[in-house]
Design a protein around this motif. Structure first.
Motif, short mmCIF file in Angstrom:
data_model
loop_
_atom_site.label_atom_id
_atom_site.label_comp_id
_atom_site.label_asym_id
_atom_site.label_seq_id
_atom_site.Cartn_x
_atom_site.Cartn_y
_atom_site.Cartn_z
N GLY A 1 0.85 -1.14 -0.26
CA GLY A 1 0.28 0.07 0.02
C GLY A 1 0.81 1.30 0.12
O GLY A 1 0.16 2.39 -0.19
N TYR A 2 2.24 1.03 0.37
CA TYR A 2 2.88 2.37 -0.27
C TYR A 2 3.08 2.95 -1.67
O TYR A 2 2.94 1.88 -2.64
CB TYR A 2 4.45 2.18 0.25
CG TYR A 2 4.63 2.10 1.83
CD1 TYR A 2 5.13 2.66 2.25
CD2 TYR A 2 4.01 0.53 2.78
CE1 TYR A 2 5.48 2.18 3.50
CE2 TYR A 2 4.49 0.30 4.20
CZ TYR A 2 4.59 1.73 4.28
OH TYR A 2 5.23 1.36 5.76
N SER B 1 4.07 5.74 2.37
CA SER B 1 2.60 5.52 3.18
C SER B 1 1.76 5.69 2.31
O SER B 1 1.43 6.72 2.38
CB SER B 1 3.59 4.96 4.35
OG SER B 1 2.76 6.24 5.10
N LYS B 2 0.25 5.22 2.50
CA LYS B 2 -0.86 5.80 2.76
C LYS B 2 -0.92 6.70 3.50
O LYS B 2 -0.31 6.64 4.37
CB LYS B 2 -2.19 4.16 2.91
CG LYS B 2 -2.26 3.84 4.02
CD LYS B 2 -3.24 2.39 3.76
CE LYS B 2 -2.74 1.51 5.85
NZ LYS B 2 -1.45 1.14 5.99
N GLN C 1 2.34 10.29 7.86
CA GLN C 1 1.75 9.50 6.79
C GLN C 1 3.61 9.62 7.19
O GLN C 1 4.63 10.19 7.40
CB GLN C 1 1.95 10.11 5.38
CG GLN C 1 1.88 9.57 4.22
CD GLN C 1 1.58 10.65 3.35
OE1 GLN C 1 1.72 11.53 2.99
NE2 GLN C 1 1.58 9.79 1.59
#
Ligand code: FEO
Length: 641
Positions: free
Chosen positions: A18-19, A57-58, A74
């Motif tokens: 999810g990065y 990151s998200k 983040q």
């Protein structure tokens, strides 16, 4: 160690979790992210090689227990910021305040560094704030693969923004030894509250990473905490400096390529945190030089790594610190006890108040200093501040004995204050000991009967300012008289102003001042400037982003409120006692005596030597008396208000 091929895998692995690899941001992200991306297009050529090694990151939302507001968090990882060295930056996009005195305009970052060395081993330099627990731990694990690779965790200093997650890391980094100064590890023991392997280091100590590579430790006390040390990697020539040379400036710029944008945040950070310790800044710079530590790439704990403009920015620290000492009209020795109650935090507030008056401050930790240092510091000081030490510590009591023996009766002023440590030496008898040998107190001892609030820090800061003013007033008056042309002063005195009361509140801290140097400065937005003397207490509550109220006084009836607010209030006194007021939306007082009020938000501040020019936007307001004319303020000369 990671090769170029491994780095491609690194970016892919981040995407899987999810990065967001850097290049995908324009398609995937929100409006704000697009704006940030625009900044990144200005990456210098020297940095383009890093782009594919960069991952975000998200975003996560975090709710502050203090005010219930939501903040975006983040993490951002970039590999190879130096030889086998990587950074994990915790991006606290919306953080708006650091302690009472420090309004943040552009959030902040907490930077943690990973050094790979030898046979698959890792040194971790600092961690992150505990609110980043999941994001940071994910990023760290993703980067190093196995927490057992961590051999050392270097703790540069123990405020929670850098060491809040060390305890969490130690749960799985079972091979790790924590490295820090004696004071730092004592703090950390309290923070982690379980046993861990530790190594106390002092100036000149080093850890051998093999093949001639060393991590050398350089103590940098008071930058800005007593436990602070720098770490220099002899192989990568990176220096890790934690708070020093940092900036509360959250962008995706890992490096300092946007100098023009960084500079105001960099200088404001220096002003708030480092200027009270100007002498310690110069000492640390000298130590780096003698230890052969280059300051060409400076891995800071907040904001960007200094690399492209490090010469200029480090030069600024040197220049500003030398100027602060040069300008100093008096010197104050502040004695505190590290790792005892709120002694260090409260002493920093007093120091901040003192430097507002162009005094030099020397911070001396009673738990680590020796007799010679006490005698030297007291010898050159015209003021002494003593934060009550713990009663039961013999070594410290011996140092108090040395201090009492070293003071200069009749020539120095003293301020004694409680530390709220649970075992404070009682301040009244302590003060009496100094009074008996002829030291004059600047005011009654400061008491702190419960855990400090914004109001307590304000009180301590104001007491510092009062002491500084007492020590510098004659010198300042002399300077003012000798430096001023009488004709020019009379001519400028014809510029008239209105009469206003500015009021501001933050938590339990409240302040007010009479103002007349006010002028409208823009139509869109409706904005105006106000000049505030640098040693005014209210200045701390008028940082960028802060709100306050401008109360306009009328031609009729301005005398009473003006007289009230022109009084000299003792530190921490409630300026609104006996005054009729109600809170504006921002909480700051609207005075019943005002003919109109304007609620304002600070947009920017300009340094005007002995004043701050504060530009603010008017966000709300009201007129109570449509017919009243605003009071005018006329003077004959410009050398006083
Ligand atoms: Fe950034 Fe002193 O903590």
């Amino acid at each position: 160690m990671r090769s170029a091929t491994a780095l491609t895998t690194f970016a892919t692995a981040f995407a899987a979790r999810g990065y967001l690899p850097h290049q995908r941001l324009a398609r995937d992200a929100s409006g704000r992210t697009k704006k940030r991306l625009k900044n990144e297009r200005h990456l210098g050529n020297a940095l383009t090689e890093h782009v594919e090694k960069f991952a975000l990151s998200k975003e996560e939302e975090w709710e502050s227990p203090a005010n219930g507001l939501k903040y975006t968090l983040q993490t951002q990882t970039m590999s190879d910021v130096g030889k086998t060295t990587h950074v994990i930056r915790s991006l606290d996009w919306d953080r708006d305040r650091f302690d009472i005195e420090f309004g943040l305009e552009k959030g902040t970052t907490y930077n943690s560094y990973v050094i790979e060395y030898g046979d698959n081993k890792v040194v971790l330099v600092d961690c992150s704030h505990e609110k980043f627990e999941t994001l940071y731990m994910d990023a760290l694990l993703e980067l190093i693969g196995d927490m057992k690779r961590i051999e050392y965790i270097v703790c540069s200093h123990t405020e929670p923004d850098h060491s809040g997650l060390i305890g969490k890391v130690l749960e799985t980094a079972t091979n790790a030894t924590v490295v820090g100064t004696k004071v730092c590890l004592a703090f950390l023991d309290n923070l982690v509250q379980k046993e861990f392997k530790q190594m106390v280091v002092k100036g000149g100590d080093a850890i051998d990473l093999g093949e001639g590579r060393q991590l050398k430790f350089i103590p940098a006390p008071n930058l800005h905490w007593p436990d602070t040390m720098f770490t220099y990697d002899t192989e990568s020539e990176l220096i890790f400096t934690c708070d020093a040379f940092g900036a509360h400036y959250c962008t995706e710029d890992v490096f300092d390529q946007s100098l023009q944008k960084l500079k105001p945040h960099f200088s404001f950070y220096y002003e708030c945190l480092m200027k009270p310790n100007a002498r310690s800044v110069l000492t640390a710079l000298r130590k780096c030089e003698t230890d052969g530590a280059k300051l060409s790439t400076v891995c800071t704990g907040h904001g960007p790594i200094l690399k492209l403009n490090s010469d200029e920015l480090i030069g600024d620290y040197k220049k500003w610190s030398e100027k602060a000492l040069e300008k100093a009209k008096a010197s104050v020795a502040v004695f505190y006890t590290a790792d005892y109650g709120y002694s260090d935090r409260l002493s920093q507030s007093v120091a901040r108040g003192i430097v507002k008056t162009d005094c030099e401050v020397a911070m001396i930790d009673l738990s680590t200093c020796d007799a010679q240092q006490i005698v030297e510091e007291v010898g050159r000081a015209s003021g002494i501040v003593l934060l009550a030490p713990p009663n039961a510590n013999e070594e410290i009591q011996d140092n108090i004995g040395v201090l009492i023996g070293a003071v200069k009766p009749g020539k120095q002023k003293i301020l004694v204050a409680e530390s709220y440590g649970g075992d404070d030496e009682p301040v009244d008898p302590l003060m009496r000991k100094f009074a008996e040998i002829g030291l004059q107190e600047s005011q009654f001892p400061l008491k702190c009967q419960e855990a400090p609030t914004e109001g307590t820090y304000q009180e301590y800061e104001e007491a510092g300012t009062d002491l500084g003013q007492l020590l510098t007033q004659k010198e300042k008056l002399k300077e003012m008289k000798s430096g001023m042309s009488a004709d020019v002063a009379r001519a400028l005195g014809r510029v008239s102003g209105g009469l206003y009361i500015v009021t501001a509140v933050q938590g339990t801290a409240k302040s007010a001042m009479v103002a007349s140097w006010i002028a409208q400065a823009s139509f869109e937005p409706l904005g105006f400037t106000i000049a505030v003397a640098k040693d005014r207490a209210i200045e701390s509550l008028m940082q960028v982003g802060d709100s306050f109220v401008l109360n306009c006084l009328g031609e009729d009836g301005f005398e009473a409120p003006m007289k009230h607010f022109l009084k000299r209030f003792p530190p921490g006194a409630d300026r609104f006692e006996g005054v009729d007021w109600k809170p504006a939306k921002c909480g700051s007082p609207i005075l019943a005596d005002a003919v109109s009020y304007v609620e304002c938000k600070v947009v920017s501040r300009m340094d005007a030597n002995d004043h701050w020019i504060i530009y603010s936007e008017a966000v709300d307001g009201g007129v109570f008396n449509q017919d009243a004319k605003t009071a005018s303020h006329f003077r004959k000369v410009a050398s006083y208000y």
